[in-house]
Design a protein around this motif. Sequence first.
Motif, mmCIF file in Angstrom:
data_model
loop_
_atom_site.group_PDB
_atom_site.id
_atom_site.type_symbol
_atom_site.label_atom_id
_atom_site.label_comp_id
_atom_site.label_asym_id
_atom_site.label_seq_id
_atom_site.Cartn_x
_atom_site.Cartn_y
_atom_site.Cartn_z
ATOM 1 N N GLY A 174 0.816 -1.213 0.000
ATOM 2 C CA GLY A 174 0.000 0.000 0.000
ATOM 3 C C GLY A 174 0.848 1.260 0.000
ATOM 4 N N VAL A 175 1.902 1.287 0.806
ATOM 5 C CA VAL A 175 2.792 2.442 0.865
ATOM 6 C C VAL A 175 3.532 2.605 -0.463
ATOM 7 N N TYR A 176 4.036 1.501 -0.995
ATOM 8 C CA TYR A 176 4.786 1.528 -2.250
ATOM 9 C C TYR A 176 3.931 2.074 -3.397
ATOM 10 N N GLU A 177 2.721 1.570 -3.518
ATOM 11 C CA GLU A 177 1.858 1.987 -4.630
ATOM 12 C C GLU A 177 1.463 3.455 -4.508
ATOM 13 N N SER A 195 2.581 6.244 -7.261
ATOM 14 C CA SER A 195 1.572 7.062 -7.940
ATOM 15 C C SER A 195 1.909 8.543 -7.853
ATOM 16 N N ASN A 196 2.706 8.924 -6.846
ATOM 17 C CA ASN A 196 3.132 10.313 -6.689
ATOM 18 C C ASN A 196 4.475 10.591 -7.353
ATOM 19 N N SER A 197 4.993 9.596 -8.091
ATOM 20 C CA SER A 197 6.295 9.730 -8.770
ATOM 21 C C SER A 197 7.380 10.185 -7.796
ATOM 22 N N SER A 198 7.431 9.526 -6.673
ATOM 23 C CA SER A 198 8.318 9.950 -5.600
ATOM 24 C C SER A 198 9.759 9.471 -5.765
ATOM 25 N N GLY A 199 10.012 8.534 -6.656
ATOM 26 C CA GLY A 199 11.361 8.033 -6.831
ATOM 27 C C GLY A 199 11.755 7.011 -5.800
ATOM 28 N N PHE A 200 10.829 6.118 -5.477
ATOM 29 C CA PHE A 200 11.080 5.073 -4.492
ATOM 30 C C PHE A 200 10.992 3.716 -5.174
ATOM 31 N N PRO A 242 4.649 -5.804 -6.132
ATOM 32 C CA PRO A 242 4.736 -5.026 -7.370
ATOM 33 C C PRO A 242 6.124 -4.483 -7.665
ATOM 34 N N TRP A 243 7.133 -4.885 -6.882
ATOM 35 C CA TRP A 243 8.473 -4.323 -7.028
ATOM 36 C C TRP A 243 9.476 -5.330 -7.597
ATOM 37 N N ILE A 254 7.733 2.267 8.626
ATOM 38 C CA ILE A 254 6.536 2.120 7.797
ATOM 39 C C ILE A 254 5.310 1.904 8.666
ATOM 40 N N TYR A 255 5.428 1.048 9.664
ATOM 41 C CA TYR A 255 4.306 0.820 10.575
ATOM 42 C C TYR A 255 3.940 2.105 11.325
ATOM 43 N N ARG A 256 4.930 2.890 11.673
ATOM 44 C CA ARG A 256 4.701 4.069 12.515
ATOM 45 C C ARG A 256 4.228 5.285 11.736
ATOM 46 N N TYR A 257 4.833 5.515 10.557
ATOM 47 C CA TYR A 257 4.562 6.744 9.817
ATOM 48 C C TYR A 257 3.951 6.525 8.439
ATOM 49 N N GLY A 258 4.027 5.325 7.883
ATOM 50 C CA GLY A 258 3.499 5.093 6.541
ATOM 51 C C GLY A 258 4.239 5.914 5.501
#
Length: 228
Positions: A84-87, A91-96, A118-119, A167-171
């Motif tokens: 969920g975080v990755y997608e 979608s925001n073209s964040s470069g991750f 998806p990675w 990721i769990y804490r801040y997403g």
Amino acid sequence: MRTVAMQANDGGNNPVEVLANGDSEKSSTTSRFASLLVSKDRDYLLSATGTQVKVSSLEEKVLGLYFSANWYSPCRTFTQVLVGVYEQLKSNSSGFEIVFVSSDEDLNAFNNYRESMPWLSVPFSDLETKKALNQRFEVEGIPCLVILQPGDNKDEEPALCDGVELIYRYGVEAFPFTKEKLEELQREEMLKHENQTLTNLLTIHDREYLLGHPTTNKVSAYLLLTRE
């Protein structure tokens, strides 16, 4: 003092300095990600569809190395959160980007698990690279998400190895996982805690009340006795 005689290629499209004494070493211009993810027989990773993606395409990205296995349920649980975080970041073209480093026991388990991701992935057959990555980042338990910032070997930010907790804490708010960003989130968290009131803790934006227990009619033991 050793003298550089020429430049050659190590078989993985990485420039190598060939020295006068016959030794060789990775050139200082070799990227951080290539030095970790390219082997002598492979300069690519596997995409979610199984196609080959050059490691060189990751150079300007924030990279997460995801150590995980299908057989361990906490890994499967975190994978769903990470997807969920990755997608959202993609979608925001964040470069991750994320690279899966498998601890699965066989190829079928690896392929089945990778279907939910998806990675990118290190090929299951490349045991040497997977072992080297585990040792390099001292991975002692899974799931483990190691965050690397873009840069070359001379100027790199230290790896951040508590990506799962972040990721769990801040997403998505944790991105780009830099020291400055994490310090900012910690300050915001501290201010929120300092300004917290009982009203803020017990209410939400569309509810400013609490539910009480319904009143219960009580009958004294004396009245029960006198009825007999």
